[in-house]
Design a protein around this motif. Structure first.
Motif, PDB file in Angstrom:
ATOM      1  N   ALA A  73     -52.013  30.995  45.345  1.00 47.10           N
ATOM      2  CA  ALA A  73     -50.783  31.579  44.769  1.00 47.10           C
ATOM      3  C   ALA A  73     -49.583  31.399  45.692  1.00 47.10           C
ATOM      4  O   ALA A  73     -48.443  31.572  45.272  1.00 47.10           O
ATOM      5  CB  ALA A  73     -50.989  33.067  44.490  1.00 47.10           C
ATOM      6  N   MET A  74     -49.827  31.039  46.946  1.00 50.24           N
ATOM      7  CA  MET A  74     -48.731  30.840  47.901  1.00 50.24           C
ATOM      8  C   MET A  74     -48.567  29.335  48.140  1.00 50.24           C
ATOM      9  O   MET A  74     -48.179  28.622  47.236  1.00 50.24           O
ATOM     10  CB  MET A  74     -49.038  31.595  49.202  1.00 50.24           C
ATOM     11  CG  MET A  74     -49.396  33.068  48.985  1.00 50.24           C
ATOM     12  SD  MET A  74     -47.978  34.196  49.027  1.00 50.24           S
ATOM     13  CE  MET A  74     -47.603  34.153  50.772  1.00 50.24           C
ATOM     14  N   ASP A  75     -48.876  28.841  49.352  1.00 51.17           N
ATOM     15  CA  ASP A  75     -48.671  27.414  49.624  1.00 51.17           C
ATOM     16  C   ASP A  75     -49.792  26.518  49.096  1.00 51.17           C
ATOM     17  O   ASP A  75     -49.644  25.297  49.064  1.00 51.17           O
ATOM     18  CB  ASP A  75     -48.525  27.174  51.144  1.00 51.17           C
ATOM     19  CG  ASP A  75     -47.191  27.673  51.662  1.00 51.17           C
ATOM     20  OD1 ASP A  75     -46.337  28.050  50.824  1.00 51.17           O
ATOM     21  OD2 ASP A  75     -46.991  27.684  52.888  1.00 51.17           O
ATOM     22  N   ASP A  76     -50.922  27.124  48.729  1.00 52.58           N
ATOM     23  CA  ASP A  76     -52.064  26.388  48.172  1.00 52.58           C
ATOM     24  C   ASP A  76     -52.472  25.227  49.083  1.00 52.58           C
ATOM     25  O   ASP A  76     -52.403  24.061  48.682  1.00 52.58           O
ATOM     26  CB  ASP A  76     -51.726  25.873  46.763  1.00 52.58           C
ATOM     27  CG  ASP A  76     -52.982  25.379  46.034  1.00 52.58           C
ATOM     28  OD1 ASP A  76     -54.096  25.679  46.501  1.00 52.58           O
ATOM     29  OD2 ASP A  76     -52.838  24.685  45.019  1.00 52.58           O
ATOM     30  N   GLY A 129     -39.084  36.707  55.787  1.00 55.89           N
ATOM     31  CA  GLY A 129     -38.800  35.276  55.905  1.00 55.89           C
ATOM     32  C   GLY A 129     -39.632  34.446  54.952  1.00 55.89           C
ATOM     33  O   GLY A 129     -39.160  33.462  54.374  1.00 55.89           O
ATOM     34  N   GLN A 130     -40.872  34.862  54.773  1.00 58.19           N
ATOM     35  CA  GLN A 130     -41.752  34.170  53.823  1.00 58.19           C
ATOM     36  C   GLN A 130     -41.185  34.261  52.406  1.00 58.19           C
ATOM     37  O   GLN A 130     -41.201  33.274  51.654  1.00 58.19           O
ATOM     38  CB  GLN A 130     -43.142  34.821  53.910  1.00 58.19           C
ATOM     39  CG  GLN A 130     -44.168  34.274  52.962  1.00 58.19           C
ATOM     40  CD  GLN A 130     -44.599  32.867  53.334  1.00 58.19           C
ATOM     41  OE1 GLN A 130     -44.363  32.421  54.456  1.00 58.19           O
ATOM     42  NE2 GLN A 130     -45.175  32.163  52.397  1.00 58.19           N
ATOM     43  N   VAL A 131     -40.665  35.430  52.058  1.00 55.82           N
ATOM     44  CA  VAL A 131     -40.065  35.609  50.726  1.00 55.82           C
ATOM     45  C   VAL A 131     -38.822  34.724  50.591  1.00 55.82           C
ATOM     46  O   VAL A 131     -38.649  34.016  49.600  1.00 55.82           O
ATOM     47  CB  VAL A 131     -39.712  37.090  50.470  1.00 55.82           C
ATOM     48  CG1 VAL A 131     -38.967  37.244  49.145  1.00 55.82           C
ATOM     49  CG2 VAL A 131     -40.969  37.946  50.474  1.00 55.82           C
ATOM     50  N   LEU A 132     -37.949  34.753  51.598  1.00 56.44           N
ATOM     51  CA  LEU A 132     -36.742  33.909  51.562  1.00 56.44           C
ATOM     52  C   LEU A 132     -37.124  32.437  51.406  1.00 56.44           C
ATOM     53  O   LEU A 132     -36.523  31.696  50.627  1.00 56.44           O
ATOM     54  CB  LEU A 132     -35.937  34.061  52.860  1.00 56.44           C
ATOM     55  CG  LEU A 132     -35.232  35.392  53.129  1.00 56.44           C
ATOM     56  CD1 LEU A 132     -34.470  35.311  54.448  1.00 56.44           C
ATOM     57  CD2 LEU A 132     -34.290  35.761  51.989  1.00 56.44           C
ATOM     58  N   ASP A 133     -38.139  32.043  52.154  1.00 58.99           N
ATOM     59  CA  ASP A 133     -38.590  30.651  52.123  1.00 58.99           C
ATOM     60  C   ASP A 133     -39.065  30.274  50.718  1.00 58.99           C
ATOM     61  O   ASP A 133     -38.682  29.233  50.169  1.00 58.99           O
ATOM     62  CB  ASP A 133     -39.735  30.498  53.138  1.00 58.99           C
ATOM     63  CG  ASP A 133     -40.112  29.046  53.376  1.00 58.99           C
ATOM     64  OD1 ASP A 133     -39.228  28.176  53.316  1.00 58.99           O
ATOM     65  OD2 ASP A 133     -41.303  28.780  53.614  1.00 58.99           O
ATOM     66  N   MET A 134     -39.873  31.135  50.119  1.00 54.92           N
ATOM     67  CA  MET A 134     -40.382  30.886  48.764  1.00 54.92           C
ATOM     68  C   MET A 134     -39.247  30.795  47.757  1.00 54.92           C
ATOM     69  O   MET A 134     -39.208  29.897  46.912  1.00 54.92           O
ATOM     70  CB  MET A 134     -41.275  32.053  48.335  1.00 54.92           C
ATOM     71  CG  MET A 134     -42.738  31.862  48.600  1.00 54.92           C
ATOM     72  SD  MET A 134     -43.619  33.419  48.276  1.00 54.92           S
ATOM     73  CE  MET A 134     -42.872  33.970  46.732  1.00 54.92           C
ATOM     74  N   PHE A 181     -44.046  40.625  39.073  1.00 53.81           N
ATOM     75  CA  PHE A 181     -43.359  39.862  40.123  1.00 53.81           C
ATOM     76  C   PHE A 181     -44.059  38.548  40.476  1.00 53.81           C
ATOM     77  O   PHE A 181     -43.558  37.780  41.290  1.00 53.81           O
ATOM     78  CB  PHE A 181     -43.216  40.719  41.388  1.00 53.81           C
ATOM     79  CG  PHE A 181     -42.357  41.928  41.194  1.00 53.81           C
ATOM     80  CD1 PHE A 181     -40.975  41.854  41.355  1.00 53.81           C
ATOM     81  CD2 PHE A 181     -42.913  43.151  40.834  1.00 53.81           C
ATOM     82  CE1 PHE A 181     -40.168  42.960  41.166  1.00 53.81           C
ATOM     83  CE2 PHE A 181     -42.111  44.273  40.644  1.00 53.81           C
ATOM     84  CZ  PHE A 181     -40.739  44.174  40.808  1.00 53.81           C
ATOM     85  N   GLY A 182     -45.222  38.304  39.899  1.00 55.63           N
ATOM     86  CA  GLY A 182     -45.966  37.089  40.226  1.00 55.63           C
ATOM     87  C   GLY A 182     -46.936  37.338  41.366  1.00 55.63           C
ATOM     88  O   GLY A 182     -46.794  38.286  42.134  1.00 55.63           O
ATOM     89  N   GLU A 183     -47.934  36.460  41.455  1.00 62.02           N
ATOM     90  CA  GLU A 183     -49.004  36.671  42.428  1.00 62.02           C
ATOM     91  C   GLU A 183     -48.538  36.587  43.867  1.00 62.02           C
ATOM     92  O   GLU A 183     -48.961  37.362  44.727  1.00 62.02           O
ATOM     93  CB  GLU A 183     -50.087  35.603  42.227  1.00 62.02           C
ATOM     94  CG  GLU A 183     -51.209  36.015  41.306  1.00 62.02           C
ATOM     95  CD  GLU A 183     -52.280  34.937  41.275  1.00 62.02           C
ATOM     96  OE1 GLU A 183     -52.329  34.235  40.268  1.00 62.02           O
ATOM     97  OE2 GLU A 183     -53.027  34.807  42.259  1.00 62.02           O
ATOM     98  N   ALA A 184     -47.682  35.616  44.167  1.00 61.08           N
ATOM     99  CA  ALA A 184     -47.261  35.419  45.557  1.00 61.08           C
ATOM    100  C   ALA A 184     -46.530  36.662  46.077  1.00 61.08           C
ATOM    101  O   ALA A 184     -46.845  37.184  47.155  1.00 61.08           O
ATOM    102  CB  ALA A 184     -46.359  34.189  45.674  1.00 61.08           C
ATOM    103  N   ILE A 185     -45.598  37.164  45.280  1.00 57.72           N
ATOM    104  CA  ILE A 185     -44.867  38.366  45.704  1.00 57.72           C
ATOM    105  C   ILE A 185     -45.810  39.566  45.779  1.00 57.72           C
ATOM    106  O   ILE A 185     -45.674  40.417  46.660  1.00 57.72           O
ATOM    107  CB  ILE A 185     -43.678  38.643  44.755  1.00 57.72           C
ATOM    108  CG1 ILE A 185     -42.574  37.585  44.974  1.00 57.72           C
ATOM    109  CG2 ILE A 185     -43.113  40.046  44.967  1.00 57.72           C
ATOM    110  CD1 ILE A 185     -41.785  37.728  46.256  1.00 57.72           C
ATOM    111  N   ALA A 186     -46.788  39.631  44.885  1.00 56.57           N
ATOM    112  CA  ALA A 186     -47.719  40.767  44.924  1.00 56.57           C
ATOM    113  C   ALA A 186     -48.560  40.750  46.207  1.00 56.57           C
ATOM    114  O   ALA A 186     -48.788  41.795  46.820  1.00 56.57           O
ATOM    115  CB  ALA A 186     -48.627  40.758  43.695  1.00 56.57           C
ATOM    116  N   ILE A 187     -49.002  39.559  46.610  1.00 54.55           N
ATOM    117  CA  ILE A 187     -49.748  39.463  47.878  1.00 54.55           C
ATOM    118  C   ILE A 187     -48.865  39.950  49.024  1.00 54.55           C
ATOM    119  O   ILE A 187     -49.267  40.777  49.848  1.00 54.55           O
ATOM    120  CB  ILE A 187     -50.213  38.013  48.125  1.00 54.55           C
ATOM    121  CG1 ILE A 187     -51.270  37.610  47.081  1.00 54.55           C
ATOM    122  CG2 ILE A 187     -50.772  37.853  49.543  1.00 54.55           C
ATOM    123  CD1 ILE A 187     -51.563  36.114  47.043  1.00 54.55           C
TER     124      ILE A 187
END
Lengths: 298, 298
Positions: free
Chosen positions: B90-93, B160-165, A107-113
Motif C-alpha cells: 500500500a506504500m512503496d510496494d 515527511g512520508q506523507v508529504l512525499d506521497m 483516507f486510503g491504506e497508505a494514510i491509514a498505516i
C-alpha cells in the motif's frame, strides 16, 4: 452505577476529550491529510474506557492531572492506533468502526498505516512532553516502560494480535484462548489501570492488589466483547457484529458457550472486587467500572 | 577516513549489533513468528548509520554507554520500522531491501505491519527500561521526547512520508523538496546526533552548533540517497535502484540536476564542519562521518 461514579465519569470523559484535542495537531496543520485522519479515528465517539480506567485509578492514588491526563490520553491513542491497523485489508479487513467507515476506507491504506504509526508515536511524545519535577521524571520513565511493554510482543497487545491471527482456523484450548485475550486486550487494559496508580503514590502491596483487579478486568472486557459479537447488532456495536464466527475466530462463546462465558465473567468480577476491597483507598469508581464492563450492552 | 575513526566505527558497530541482539526478543520466544520477522528486518546488514552517529556524538559529549547504546539502538529500530512499513504494497510496494526480500514478501503483509509496530514500540520500551540514576531520568525523558518528535508528523519522519506521497506526480519546488527531505529523513538523522549529545553533558550553545551540523547532515544523507538512486545499481544499493524515476518522485537530481545536487552536498558539508569546529570537543569521528556520508557509494 452510583450517581457519584456516573458524575465522575461524565466529568472525566470531557476532560479526556479536551486533553486529546490539545495533544492532537490541528486538522489544518501541515500535513493536513494525516492530522485529519488521526482526528477522524480518535474522535469517533469511542467510549474512552481505557483513559477512564486510568483516571479512576489515578483518583484512588491521588495522582495529579498534569501527569495523569496525558497518560490516560496515551492509552486511548495506542488503543486507536491498534484499531486502525487491525481494520486494514491485510489484517481484519473491516469497513466499519465506531459506527463509521474505517480509516483506510476514508483516507486510503497508505494514510491509514501512517495514521496508526503516528498515533503510537504521539502517545510516547505526549508522555515525554509533560513538564516534570525531578521527583516525577523517574515515575514517568516507569510509566512509559509499562505502556510500551503492554503494547509490545511479549505478553502485550501486538503479541496477542499475532497469536490471534495464527490461531484462526485452528483448534484452540480454553487456556490458549485466555492467553490470547490476556495479551491482545488485557495487557493494555491492565496497563491503563496500573499507570493511573503509578502516576500517583502507591505502596508495592497496594500495586499487587490493583494488579489482580486489573488482570481480571482485562479478561472480563474481552470475554464480554466476544459475547456481544454473538448477541448484539452491528448498529449497537458500531462495528461488524458476528464477525468472529464468520472468520472462525476462537472466542469464549465458541469454546465454552455463552452461559459459561457469563459465569466466568461473574467469577472474575467477584475476584476483582475482592482485590479492590483490600485497598484502603477510594475505589468506588473502580468498583462501578468493573460492574459496568461486565454488564455493558455495547 | 582517519584510521582512528575507522577503528572507532568498527568497534562501535559491533557494540550496536550486540546491544540490538540483547534488546530483541529471541527468535524462538513466543510468538516466534513476529520475533523472527523483527530480527529478519533488523539484522539484514544495515550500515547502522544512525546509531553510529549517536555513538559518535555521545563520544564527543562523554555519554555513558548504559544510556547511549540503547538510544543508538532505538534509532535503528525506528529506522527499520519505517523501512518495513514504507516497503508495504500500500506504500512503496518494494520487493527488495538491504539486498533481501522485504519483510512482507517473506512473512506476509499482516505480520509486516505488526513487525513495524513492534519495532517502534520496542524502541521506546528499550529506552524506558534503562536503569537510571535520579539525575539521568529527566535526561531520558528529554531524549524520548526528541526521538518521538523526530519520528512524528510535525516536521518529523511520518509527516515527511506523507508529504512525499502527496507530492508524487505533482510539480515540486526546490524549497518543498528540501522540506520533504528534512522531515522524512533529516529529522531522524538529526535526532540520532542530538540524542547522543543529550545522553552526555552539554551546554546550550554547544547544542546549537551540533544542531546545525545535524540538520545539514540529514539533508546531505538524503540528497546523496537521491543521487545514488540514479547513479548506482540495485546490487550495490541492496534496494531497487532507479525507483524514484519510475514513480516520478521529486528528487534533487530530478529538480536541480546531478551536478548541482553534488555542489549542494559539498556546501552543506562545509557548513556542517564549520559548526563542528566551534565545539571544543573531540569531534574527529563526526567530521569523518560527514565526509563519508557525502562520498558514500551505497
Amino acid at each position: 452505577m452510583r450517581p457519584s461514579s456516573k458524575a465522575f465519569l461524565d466529568r472525566r470523559r470531557s476532560d479526556v476529550e479536551r486533553e486529546l484535542d490539545r495533544l492532537l495537531p490541528p486538522a489544518s496543520s501541515d500535513p493536513a491529510e494525516i492530522h485529519r485522519a488521526m482526528r477522524y479515528s480518535l474522535f469517533a465517539g469511542g467510549k474512552r474506557i481505557r483513559p477512564l480506567l486510568t483516571l479512576a485509578a489515578g483518583e484512588a492514588f491521588d495522582a495529579d492531572d498534569h501527569v495523569l491526563l496525558p497518560v490516560a490520553c496515551a492509552m486511548e491513542m495506542i488503543h486507536t492506533y491498534s484499531l486502525v491497523h487491525d481494520d486494514l485489508p491485510a489484517m481484519d479487513d473491516d469497513d466499519l468502526r465506531r459506527g463509521r467507515p474505517t480509516c483506510h476506507k476514508v483516507f486510503g491504506e497508505a494514510i491509514a498505516i501512517l495514521t496508526g504509526d503516528a498515533l503510537l508515536t504521539l502517545a510516547f511524545e505526549s508522555l515525554a512532553a509533560v513538564p516534570l519535577t525531578p521527583e516525577e521524571a523517574p515515575r514517568m520513565v516507569h510509566i512509559i516502560r509499562e505502556i510500551a511493554a503492554a503494547a509490545g510482543t511479549r505478553e502485550g497487545m501486538v503479541g496477542g494480535q499475532v497469536l490471534d491471527m495464527l490461531s484462526q482456523g485452528t483448534k484452540v484450548t480454553p487456556e490458549e484462548l485466555e492467553q490470547i485475550h490476556r495479551w491482545k486486550t488485557g495487557a493494555l487494559i491492565r496497563a491503563s489501570i496500573l499507570t493511573g496508580a503509578m502516576a500517583g503514590r502507591s505502596q508495592p502491596e497496594e500495586m499487587d492488589h490493583l494488579n489482580r483487579y486489573a488482570i481480571n478486568l482485562g479478561l472480563v472486557f474481552q470475554i464480554v466483547d466476544d459475547v456481544l459479537d454473538v448477541t448484539s447488532t452491528t448498529e449497537r456495536l458500531g462495528k461488524t457484529a458476528g464477525k468472529d464466527q464468520s472468520v472462525a475466530k476462537a472466542t469464549y462463546p465458541s469454546i465454552v458457550g455463552i452461559d459459561e462465558s457469563r459465569r466466568i465473567v461473574t467469577r472474575l468480577v467477584e475476584d476483582a472486587l475482592k482485590s479492590l476491597s483490600r485497598l484502603d483507598r477510594s475505589t468506588g469508581v473502580l468498583v462501578d467500572l468493573a460492574e459496568y464492563l461486565a454488564s455493558r450492552r455495547a
